[in-house]
Design an enzyme around this catalytic site. Structure first.
Site, PDB file in Angstrom:
ATOM      1  N   GLY A   1      95.260 -17.154 -63.795  1.00  0.00           N
ATOM      2  CA  GLY A   1      94.380 -17.646 -64.856  1.00  0.00           C
ATOM      3  C   GLY A   1      94.281 -16.813 -66.116  1.00  0.00           C
TER       4      GLY A   1
ATOM      5  N   ARG B   1      96.876 -29.985 -68.024  1.00  0.00           N
ATOM      6  CA  ARG B   1      97.308 -30.439 -66.698  1.00  0.00           C
ATOM      7  C   ARG B   1      97.803 -31.880 -66.717  1.00  0.00           C
ATOM      8  NH1 ARG B   1      92.423 -27.448 -63.562  1.00  0.00           N
ATOM      9  NH2 ARG B   1      93.543 -25.529 -63.144  1.00  0.00           N
TER      10      ARG B   1
ATOM     11  N   LYS C   1      89.536  -6.529 -60.217  1.00  0.00           N
ATOM     12  CA  LYS C   1      89.297  -5.961 -58.884  1.00  0.00           C
ATOM     13  C   LYS C   1      90.559  -5.673 -58.085  1.00  0.00           C
ATOM     14  CE  LYS C   1      84.883  -8.075 -57.766  1.00  0.00           C
ATOM     15  NZ  LYS C   1      84.352  -9.183 -56.949  1.00  0.00           N
TER      16      LYS C   1
ATOM     17  N   GLY D   1      95.696 -19.872 -58.334  1.00  0.00           N
ATOM     18  CA  GLY D   1      95.509 -19.485 -56.928  1.00  0.00           C
ATOM     19  C   GLY D   1      96.773 -19.673 -56.112  1.00  0.00           C
TER      20      GLY D   1
HETATM   21  P1  AMP Z   1      90.953 -11.069 -62.712  1.00  0.00           P
HETATM   22  O1  AMP Z   1      90.270 -12.399 -62.655  1.00  0.00           O
HETATM   23  O2  AMP Z   1      90.744 -10.222 -61.520  1.00  0.00           O
HETATM   24  O3  AMP Z   1      92.416 -11.192 -63.105  1.00  0.00           O
HETATM   25  O4  AMP Z   1      90.233 -10.262 -63.859  1.00  0.00           O
HETATM   26  C1  AMP Z   1      90.187 -10.683 -65.184  1.00  0.00           C
HETATM   27  C2  AMP Z   1      89.019 -10.044 -65.844  1.00  0.00           C
HETATM   28  O5  AMP Z   1      89.118  -8.649 -65.748  1.00  0.00           O
HETATM   29  C3  AMP Z   1      88.921 -10.369 -67.318  1.00  0.00           C
HETATM   30  O6  AMP Z   1      87.775 -11.135 -67.536  1.00  0.00           O
HETATM   31  C4  AMP Z   1      88.824  -9.012 -67.981  1.00  0.00           C
HETATM   32  O7  AMP Z   1      87.838  -8.950 -68.974  1.00  0.00           O
HETATM   33  C5  AMP Z   1      88.448  -8.101 -66.831  1.00  0.00           C
HETATM   34  N1  AMP Z   1      88.846  -6.709 -67.063  1.00  0.00           N
HETATM   35  C6  AMP Z   1      90.057  -6.257 -67.405  1.00  0.00           C
HETATM   36  N2  AMP Z   1      90.042  -4.937 -67.590  1.00  0.00           N
HETATM   37  C7  AMP Z   1      88.785  -4.511 -67.379  1.00  0.00           C
HETATM   38  C8  AMP Z   1      88.141  -3.248 -67.420  1.00  0.00           C
HETATM   39  N3  AMP Z   1      88.813  -2.146 -67.740  1.00  0.00           N
HETATM   40  N4  AMP Z   1      86.830  -3.196 -67.122  1.00  0.00           N
HETATM   41  C9  AMP Z   1      86.151  -4.319 -66.803  1.00  0.00           C
HETATM   42  N5  AMP Z   1      86.691  -5.540 -66.746  1.00  0.00           N
HETATM   43  C10 AMP Z   1      88.006  -5.654 -67.023  1.00  0.00           C
END
Ligand code: AMP
Length: 399
Positions: free
Chosen positions: A357, A35, A201, A380
């Site tokens: 991220g 950064r 999610k 974000g």
């Molecule tokens: P996000 O912050 O929502 O972009 O999610 C990123 C996180 O999702 C990472 O730490 C990944 O390890 C996790 N992730 C990706 N695919 C899966 C999966 N199939 N099951 C559980 N966690 C996951």
């Protein structure tokens, strides 16, 4: 609004909002200076013109006033190193009041002044008008180069801009390129436009998917969130990640996509594991027939082929979120394959933007950061931009 590159800063004090929220170890040593480095071209341009620079930033999340842990004084030596011997870097022990006013008054052309953490005053996050006005008095020109906080209506990121004439407020070079890249994807995309959305999610990505349905021709959905979409269609997903309270919504999004003529691509198969661990037993299976006790932790062989083919025929690509648990070696193939495909499509002439991220971390980890068109620094902020929201930091400069 002025254009930074065309502005002559000679004899001017540029008040520059940067994002110096870098991670420190327990000895106050910077562990990742990305950064800080990102702001250097903006600082150098002002100095080259014969101006001086007053830098302001937040740092960490101090709760009650000044604390040593969150003092920007820890960054002074490294900032001096990054800028070289030529400009002298000064530090003001407060971002307003006498320390700031005195230090700003003494600045000579070619000097750099770093102000103490803005968040030592709770007025910063409250977007307090009086606090913003005090900050504004320090400089002749306001430059916002902190894309990472552009989605916050804080005193130094948005409110302050009202105290400057339209020709005395502008984006810095980093912010300028972030905004230009994001607008190129969202507002001026060449078709086919593929959005790759992954991560854990569905609930975090609903708004972005909804907004992209209006813009994209194809949406690839990977990562843990894909299983909610499979279960919503009555499939067996074993113990894979699932948000049961979002099943109806997942179906609704699929229906909406169909009506709007947007192709949604779900991973037909998955790398499944018997536990959420690096040493789990693994197998490849249909994403809609995962045995109980097993969970999908990455996209499978066929999904990698399918997604690669969609990506390679795209002219615009947006990527947010990993395809699997890429932090573990066994489940990083999907994310790595997508990174390769995005790099190849870029080489063939597509415009690709990676934002958010974890996908940025993945692209860096696999060494593809210079093989895509643009890697965003603002997680974000970038997400909110693609959700279709107006970012206060952008609006304040443009209005
Ligand atoms: P996000 O912050 O929502 O972009 O999610 C990123 C996180 O999702 C990472 O730490 C990944 O390890 C996790 N992730 C990706 N695919 C899966 C999966 N199939 N099951 C559980 N966690 C996951």
């Amino acid at each position: 609004m002025s254009t930074f590159s065309q502005f002559n800063f000679g004899g001017k004090k540029a008040l520059v909002r940067v994002d110096f929220n870098v991670p420190l170890d327990e000895h106050f040593k910077i562990t990742d200076d990305t950064r800080m480095r990102a702001a250097i071209p903006t600082i150098k341009k002002v100095l080259k013109d014969g101006g001086s620079v007053i830098l302001m930033s937040h740092f960490g999340r101090p709760k009650e006033g000044p604390v040593k842990k969150y003092s920007l004084i820890h960054l002074v030596a490294h900032l001096q190193e990054l800028l070289g011997d030529e400009p002298e870097v000064f530090f003001a022990s407060d971002c307003i009041g006498e320390p700031a006013a005195n230090a700003a008054a003494l600045l000579q052309s070619g000097d750099v002044l770093l102000l103490e953490n803005l968040r030592f005053h709770k007025e910063e996050e409250k977007g307090d008008l009086g606090f913003a006005e005090k900050l504004s008095k320090l400089g002749d020109v306001y430059v916002n180069d902190a894309f990472g906080t552009a989605h916050r209506a804080h005193a130094s990121t948005a409110v302050i801009a009202d105290f400057f004439e339209p020709d005395k407020k502008m984006f810095g070079l980093l912010m300028e390129s972030e905004v230009a890249s994001a607008e190129k994807v969202l507002l001026k995309s060449e078709k086919p436009f593929t959005a790759i959305i992954g991560g854990a999610k569905v609930s975090d990505k609903i708004l972005i998917i909804e907004n992209l349905l209006e813009k994209a021709t194809d949406i690839i959905i990977g990562g843990g969130m894909a299983y909610t979409f499979w279960k919503a269609q009555g499939k067996d997903i074993g113990n894979s990640l699932c948000e049961d309270d979002r099943l109806a919504l997942a179906l609704e999004l699929l229906e909406k996509a169909k009506t709007m003529g947007v192709n949604i691509h779900l991973p037909v198969d998955s790398t499944i594991a018997d536990k959420f661990a690096a040493d789990a037993k693994t197998s490849n299976c249909n994403s809609g027939a995962i045995p109980s006790g097993w969970m999908g932790l990455d996209i499978g062989e066929q999904a990698r082929i399918d997604f690669t083919s969609v990506i390679l025929s795209s002219k615009t690509i947006l990527w947010n979120g990993p395809m699997g648990v890429f932090e573990m070696d066994q489940f990083q193939v999907g994310t790595r394959t997508i990174a390769e495909a995005v790099a190849e499509a870029t080489q063939k002439g597509a415009f690709s933007l990676v934002g958010g991220g974890d996908s940025v971390a993945a692209v860096n980890q696999f060494g593809f950061n210079d093989k895509v068109s643009y890697v965003s620094t603002g997680g974000g902020a970038m997400l909110e931009f693609f959700e279709g929201k107006e970012l206060p930091g952008i609006a304040a400069i443009k209005k």
